[in-house]
Scaffold this active site. Sequence first.
Site, PDB file in Angstrom:
ATOM      1  N   GLY A 190     -11.720 -14.470  18.349  1.00 52.51           N
ATOM      2  CA  GLY A 190     -12.346 -13.394  17.578  1.00 52.51           C
ATOM      3  C   GLY A 190     -13.863 -13.377  17.659  1.00 52.51           C
ATOM      4  O   GLY A 190     -14.538 -13.103  16.668  1.00 52.51           O
ATOM      5  N   SER A 199      -9.462 -12.319  26.939  1.00 51.82           N
ATOM      6  CA  SER A 199      -8.482 -12.288  25.858  1.00 51.82           C
ATOM      7  C   SER A 199      -7.084 -11.997  26.419  1.00 51.82           C
ATOM      8  O   SER A 199      -6.090 -12.624  26.035  1.00 51.82           O
ATOM      9  CB  SER A 199      -8.897 -11.222  24.839  1.00 51.82           C
ATOM     10  OG  SER A 199      -7.993 -11.185  23.771  1.00 51.82           O
ATOM     11  N   ARG A 254     -14.095  -2.391  23.923  1.00 52.31           N
ATOM     12  CA  ARG A 254     -14.587  -3.775  23.898  1.00 52.31           C
ATOM     13  C   ARG A 254     -15.140  -4.073  25.278  1.00 52.31           C
ATOM     14  O   ARG A 254     -14.609  -3.558  26.273  1.00 52.31           O
ATOM     15  CB  ARG A 254     -13.432  -4.741  23.558  1.00 52.31           C
ATOM     16  CG  ARG A 254     -13.901  -6.163  23.312  1.00 52.31           C
ATOM     17  CD  ARG A 254     -12.747  -7.103  22.979  1.00 52.31           C
ATOM     18  NE  ARG A 254     -13.243  -8.380  22.478  1.00 52.31           N
ATOM     19  CZ  ARG A 254     -12.495  -9.450  22.247  1.00 52.31           C
ATOM     20  NH1 ARG A 254     -11.181  -9.386  22.430  1.00 52.31           N
ATOM     21  NH2 ARG A 254     -13.022 -10.573  21.816  1.00 52.31           N
ATOM     22  N   LYS A 283      -5.986  -5.902  23.779  1.00 53.51           N
ATOM     23  CA  LYS A 283      -6.958  -6.976  23.580  1.00 53.51           C
ATOM     24  C   LYS A 283      -8.368  -6.510  23.244  1.00 53.51           C
ATOM     25  O   LYS A 283      -9.313  -7.297  23.242  1.00 53.51           O
ATOM     26  CB  LYS A 283      -7.024  -7.945  24.793  1.00 53.51           C
ATOM     27  CG  LYS A 283      -5.704  -8.420  25.319  1.00 53.51           C
ATOM     28  CD  LYS A 283      -4.649  -8.657  24.288  1.00 53.51           C
ATOM     29  CE  LYS A 283      -4.909  -9.827  23.384  1.00 53.51           C
ATOM     30  NZ  LYS A 283      -3.902  -9.870  22.280  1.00 53.51           N
ATOM     31  N   HIS A 329      -1.820   1.975  22.755  1.00 56.33           N
ATOM     32  CA  HIS A 329      -2.679   1.447  23.828  1.00 56.33           C
ATOM     33  C   HIS A 329      -2.791   2.458  24.972  1.00 56.33           C
ATOM     34  O   HIS A 329      -3.370   2.151  25.998  1.00 56.33           O
ATOM     35  CB  HIS A 329      -2.072   0.167  24.416  1.00 56.33           C
ATOM     36  CG  HIS A 329      -1.951  -0.968  23.458  1.00 56.33           C
ATOM     37  ND1 HIS A 329      -2.995  -1.426  22.701  1.00 56.33           N
ATOM     38  CD2 HIS A 329      -0.893  -1.772  23.144  1.00 56.33           C
ATOM     39  CE1 HIS A 329      -2.590  -2.453  21.965  1.00 56.33           C
ATOM     40  NE2 HIS A 329      -1.322  -2.674  22.208  1.00 56.33           N
ATOM     41  N   ASN A 379      -5.357  -4.767  16.634  1.00 63.64           N
ATOM     42  CA  ASN A 379      -4.723  -5.217  15.384  1.00 63.64           C
ATOM     43  C   ASN A 379      -5.752  -5.288  14.264  1.00 63.64           C
ATOM     44  O   ASN A 379      -5.448  -4.969  13.114  1.00 63.64           O
ATOM     45  CB  ASN A 379      -4.054  -6.583  15.584  1.00 63.64           C
ATOM     46  CG  ASN A 379      -2.742  -6.461  16.335  1.00 63.64           C
ATOM     47  OD1 ASN A 379      -1.705  -6.172  15.740  1.00 63.64           O
ATOM     48  ND2 ASN A 379      -2.775  -6.637  17.654  1.00 63.64           N
ATOM     49  N   TRP A 380      -6.948  -5.695  14.615  1.00 63.27           N
ATOM     50  CA  TRP A 380      -8.037  -5.767  13.628  1.00 63.27           C
ATOM     51  C   TRP A 380      -8.400  -4.354  13.168  1.00 63.27           C
ATOM     52  O   TRP A 380      -8.463  -4.072  11.970  1.00 63.27           O
ATOM     53  CB  TRP A 380      -9.236  -6.469  14.273  1.00 63.27           C
ATOM     54  CG  TRP A 380     -10.413  -6.673  13.379  1.00 63.27           C
ATOM     55  CD1 TRP A 380     -10.382  -6.875  12.025  1.00 63.27           C
ATOM     56  CD2 TRP A 380     -11.791  -6.709  13.766  1.00 63.27           C
ATOM     57  NE1 TRP A 380     -11.672  -7.038  11.556  1.00 63.27           N
ATOM     58  CE2 TRP A 380     -12.555  -6.937  12.590  1.00 63.27           C
ATOM     59  CE3 TRP A 380     -12.465  -6.584  14.984  1.00 63.27           C
ATOM     60  CZ2 TRP A 380     -13.950  -7.037  12.612  1.00 63.27           C
ATOM     61  CZ3 TRP A 380     -13.849  -6.688  15.002  1.00 63.27           C
ATOM     62  CH2 TRP A 380     -14.584  -6.902  13.830  1.00 63.27           C
TER      63      TRP A 380
HETATM   64  P1  A3P Z   1      -9.739 -12.999  21.440  1.00 62.12           P
HETATM   65  O1  A3P Z   1      -8.547 -13.276  22.296  1.00 62.12           O
HETATM   66  O2  A3P Z   1     -10.997 -12.826  22.243  1.00 62.12           O
HETATM   67  O3  A3P Z   1      -9.902 -13.981  20.343  1.00 62.12           O
HETATM   68  P2  A3P Z   1      -5.584  -6.873  20.136  1.00 62.12           P
HETATM   69  O4  A3P Z   1      -5.378  -6.818  18.674  1.00 62.12           O
HETATM   70  O5  A3P Z   1      -5.974  -5.537  20.714  1.00 62.12           O
HETATM   71  O6  A3P Z   1      -4.449  -7.520  20.840  1.00 62.12           O
HETATM   72  O7  A3P Z   1      -6.882  -7.778  20.385  1.00 62.12           O
HETATM   73  C1  A3P Z   1      -6.847  -9.156  20.154  1.00 62.12           C
HETATM   74  C2  A3P Z   1      -8.272  -9.685  20.052  1.00 62.12           C
HETATM   75  O8  A3P Z   1      -8.830  -9.282  18.780  1.00 62.12           O
HETATM   76  C3  A3P Z   1      -8.298 -11.199  20.085  1.00 62.12           C
HETATM   77  O9  A3P Z   1      -9.511 -11.565  20.739  1.00 62.12           O
HETATM   78  C4  A3P Z   1      -8.321 -11.529  18.595  1.00 62.12           C
HETATM   79  O10 A3P Z   1      -8.789 -12.811  18.283  1.00 62.12           O
HETATM   80  C5  A3P Z   1      -9.269 -10.444  18.097  1.00 62.12           C
HETATM   81  N1  A3P Z   1      -9.159 -10.261  16.646  1.00 62.12           N
HETATM   82  C6  A3P Z   1      -8.030 -10.133  15.906  1.00 62.12           C
HETATM   83  N2  A3P Z   1      -8.335 -10.036  14.590  1.00 62.12           N
HETATM   84  C7  A3P Z   1      -9.674 -10.089  14.504  1.00 62.12           C
HETATM   85  C8  A3P Z   1     -10.595 -10.052  13.408  1.00 62.12           C
HETATM   86  N3  A3P Z   1     -10.164  -9.933  12.151  1.00 62.12           N
HETATM   87  N4  A3P Z   1     -11.907 -10.122  13.689  1.00 62.12           N
HETATM   88  C9  A3P Z   1     -12.347 -10.247  14.951  1.00 62.12           C
HETATM   89  N5  A3P Z   1     -11.531 -10.304  16.036  1.00 62.12           N
HETATM   90  C10 A3P Z   1     -10.214 -10.225  15.816  1.00 62.12           C
END
Ligand code: A3P
Length: 315
Positions: free
Chosen positions: A273, A160, A152, A66, A130, A70-71
């Site tokens: 996000g 999240s 983060r 979280k 992770h 993925n981003w």
């Molecule tokens: P939120 O739940 O606060 O919205 P992970 O990929 O490590 O599982 O993390 C997920 C978090 O990254 C989520 O946060 C998600 O919305 C956020 N996220 C995913 N893609 C994103 C993007 N393109 N820009 C900003 N935040 C992003």
Amino acid sequence: MSRNRERFIETVNNSLLQTEKLASKGMLFSYRGILYPTSVTSPETLEALQSFEARSDDVILVGYPKTGTNWLEEIVRELESAGGKYTEEEMRENINAEKKLDTFPRLEFGDPGIYERMKELPSRRVITTHLPPHLLPRSIFQNKAKILLLLRNPKDTAVSYYHFYNNMPVLPSFASWDEYFADFMNGKVTWGSYFDHLVEWNKYMDNEKIMMINYEELKEDQVLGMKKIAAFFGFSLCEEDFHTIVKNTSFQAMKEKSKETHGMFGDILFRKGVVGNWRNLFSKAQNEEMERKFEECLGGTKLAAKMKYNVYCKA
Ligand code: A3P
């Protein structure tokens, strides 16, 4: 450089289609004192993980769940791909190699045979995990692969993760935020305590093979963050490439194409996000508890300065 998401999407979609949750007890298992989801990994895979052979040109992305992994993965794959100047044919070959080898989107996911199959993947491999340093395969450090660590702020990470737990049918649900908060603070969540991860990574602050980047810093100025990443891995891109990648990896753009990239998991993953969403859930007592914990674990460290707790977590 390539991306094989089909197997992952199939696995996740199948589990999400289950109308009833699996018995909570069977959803998680404990390995060396840390919880993991049964749906994506197993003790045998975690045992086999040490046989993974890192290459010095591997791109290793690490982030506690979280933190935006993925981003970051999407950003780095786009940077690598643009910097690699691959031909269409090379791209196709690499995608096919990942499909044929049945790879998974996280180093610790899948069957124990995955590490043997990964030997056949062409360079450069972009590998996301992770895991904390003590569980990473030793070859990553021995073979001097470069690691990009994503950080983060702990409050947004906690929030999240809370929504993720409650929305993922393959994870147990929490009856309330307060119940979840206690477990998060005590590391009784999958991949263990975020604070333990941070304490461990703090020891690597001066390692030249490791770069750290904040989710918040990427949100504030993605081009600048990407230029630092490109310089660290030695990717060569032009100004226009950076701006194209910002467009392709915006929250909105990734959410819109999430059915193709993440299947049904996309609706759960792309939630808000933003920075500061924690303000809706944290009570005064929880703010104080987290501040005490952060200070106790990381007060005065370089990592704490990098994370800017006082900026992003100020009540
Ligand atoms: P939120 O739940 O606060 O919205 P992970 O990929 O490590 O599982 O993390 C997920 C978090 O990254 C989520 O946060 C998600 O919305 C956020 N996220 C995913 N893609 C994103 C993007 N393109 N820009 C900003 N935040 C992003």
